[in-house]
Write an enzyme that holds these catalytic residues in place. Structure first.
Site, PDB file in Angstrom:
ATOM      1  N   ILE A  14       0.832  -1.211   0.000  1.00 41.81           N
ATOM      2  CA  ILE A  14       0.000   0.000   0.000  1.00 41.81           C
ATOM      3  C   ILE A  14       0.865   1.259   0.000  1.00 41.81           C
ATOM      4  CG2 ILE A  14      -0.334   0.270   2.516  1.00 41.81           C
ATOM      5  CD1 ILE A  14      -2.999   0.622  -0.269  1.00 41.81           C
ATOM      6  N   SER A  36      12.441   0.684   5.643  1.00 41.20           N
ATOM      7  CA  SER A  36      12.222  -0.694   5.210  1.00 41.20           C
ATOM      8  C   SER A  36      13.340  -1.545   5.790  1.00 41.20           C
ATOM      9  CB  SER A  36      12.240  -0.783   3.670  1.00 41.20           C
ATOM     10  OG  SER A  36      12.486  -2.120   3.277  1.00 41.20           O
ATOM     11  N   ARG A  37      12.952  -2.565   6.513  1.00 40.11           N
ATOM     12  CA  ARG A  37      13.968  -3.436   7.126  1.00 40.11           C
ATOM     13  C   ARG A  37      14.763  -4.179   6.066  1.00 40.11           C
ATOM     14  NH1 ARG A  37      10.052  -6.995  10.403  1.00 40.11           N
ATOM     15  NH2 ARG A  37       9.316  -7.014   8.265  1.00 40.11           N
ATOM     16  N   LYS A  91      -5.056   1.942   8.041  1.00 46.38           N
ATOM     17  CA  LYS A  91      -6.069   1.189   8.762  1.00 46.38           C
ATOM     18  C   LYS A  91      -5.589  -0.251   8.946  1.00 46.38           C
ATOM     19  CE  LYS A  91      -7.718  -1.719   6.547  1.00 46.38           C
ATOM     20  NZ  LYS A  91      -7.513  -2.876   5.624  1.00 46.38           N
ATOM     21  N   ASP A 169      -9.384  -7.710   8.038  1.00 46.03           N
ATOM     22  CA  ASP A 169      -8.512  -6.709   7.390  1.00 46.03           C
ATOM     23  C   ASP A 169      -9.289  -6.000   6.272  1.00 46.03           C
ATOM     24  OD1 ASP A 169      -5.604  -5.612   6.848  1.00 46.03           O
ATOM     25  OD2 ASP A 169      -6.435  -6.235   4.928  1.00 46.03           O
TER      26      ASP A 169
END
Ligand code: NAP
Length: 311
Positions: A14, A36-37, A91, A169
């Protein structure tokens, strides 16, 4: 006026599909950093392995958008608000109501904006439906939110873990619309949650609601085992007409005739336009009702084990 410098934390589907283009097309915003890991940030923008690194190292960071899975959202948002950064939450805004209430208090104490976004509400047809339903007698409401989890969440394991929400979700998008347009309170009267034997979150759910403004049948049916074209519909029978919001809240029909509504900015550009206003005015916008209905479905619902699901 200096643009609002914003970092995106959690650079997955997203964030890439919607947040980056919506930030880039808004002249009041500047994408300042990503977290971002895996090191998969946006080209040309600094990428950090943790939100802590970003908060320490980016100069004049004004805001963040937290686009991680919900289970880690509270800790990240807490750190950002404590660092004095305005915070937009994808969300659902958290896993528990307590987390979200804590963030709301923290934002107020730090005089920073907190925006718990509900993207489906940003369709102009949703506002048009709310206007039409106001003052009508609701005889029934039927939410049908059916989609194929394999199509919409390929490879996402977090959705099946505790705090991953499972079919809620997408289902919470329907609840975000219902709580926006239903002309009264909704209470979960009973619910049935279908858990695959090998998963921690439900793959399907059926909710029955009660309301002081309607004695009719008020239901929601969420299903992730659906094949073929998705159904994202909410249908109301009222004393005056049949009103149907379809395609996730983007189209409105009254007695099967489509109602023309303004085109609008699009869900995510509209979210960011609202966020800029909130930041300018140092206001927050946190509506916990959709999350509360999910929590209530877990509290009041019956659990049924169903066959294992392999994605
Ligand atoms: P996603 O593709 O799995 O992306 C989430 C990203 O967050 C991952 O790429 C990962 O990036 C990072 N992340 C994962 N676990 C993390 C952890 N434990 N700690 C910190 N970072 C972590 O998920 P998504 O589909 O973008 O969904 C993210 C949120 O947006 C969800 O709450 C979802 O409900 C909401 N949303 C999704 C959609 C959609 O169509 N996909 C639509 C509207 C809203 P790194 O591993 O690189 O750090």
């Amino acid at each position: 006026m200096r643009p609002i410098r914003i970092g995106i934390i959690g650079f997955g589907k997203i964030a890439q599909d919607q947040h980056v283009p919506s930030i880039q097309e808004n002249a009041r915003l500047e994408l300042a950093a990503t977290v971002s890991r895996q090191g998969n940030g946006h080209p040309g923008v600094p990428c950090f392995a943790s939100h802590g690194d970003m908060l320490r190292q980016v100069d004049e960071l004004d805001a963040v958008a937290v686009c991680t899975p919900p289970s880690v959202r509270h800790e990240i948002a807490r750190d950002c608000l404590e660092a004095g950064v305005h915070t937009l939450l994808e969300k659902p805004p958290g896993v528990t109501l307590s987390e979200v209430e804590h963030l709301t208090s923290l934002a107020a104490a730090r005089q920073r904006s907190l925006f718990a976004t509900w993207h489906a509400r940003h369709n102009p047809a949703v506002a048009a439906a709310a206007e039409r339903l106001a003052g009508q007698v609701i005889r029934s409401m039927q939410i049908v939110w059916h989609e194929d989890v394999r199509k919409w969440h390929p490879g996402q394991q977090w959705i099946w873990e505790p705090g991953g929400f499972g079919v809620f979700d997408p289902g919470i998008n329907a609840l975000s619309i219902a709580t926006r347009i239903f002309p009264g309170e909704l209470f979960v009267r009973d619910a049935e949650l279908m858990f695959p034997e090998n998963k921690q979150t439900p793959i399907a759910a059926h909710l029955n609601f009660a309301s002081s403004v309607s004695g009719g049948e008020l239901t929601a049916d969420f299903n992730w085992r659906h094949r073929g074209a998705e159904a994202w519909n909410i249908t109301f029978q009222t004393d005056q007409s049949t009103l149907k919001l379809s395609e996730g809240g983007s189209r409105l029909f009254v007695d099967e005739q489509e109602i023309a509504v303004e085109r609008g900015l699009g869900e995510y550009p509209s979210i960011y336009a609202d966020f800029v206003d909130l930041v300018d005015e140092r206001r927050s916008d946190v509506d916990i009702r959709p999350l509360r209905l999910v929590a209530d479905a877990y509290l009041a619902g019956r659990r049924r084990l169903v066959e294992p699901f392999e994605s």
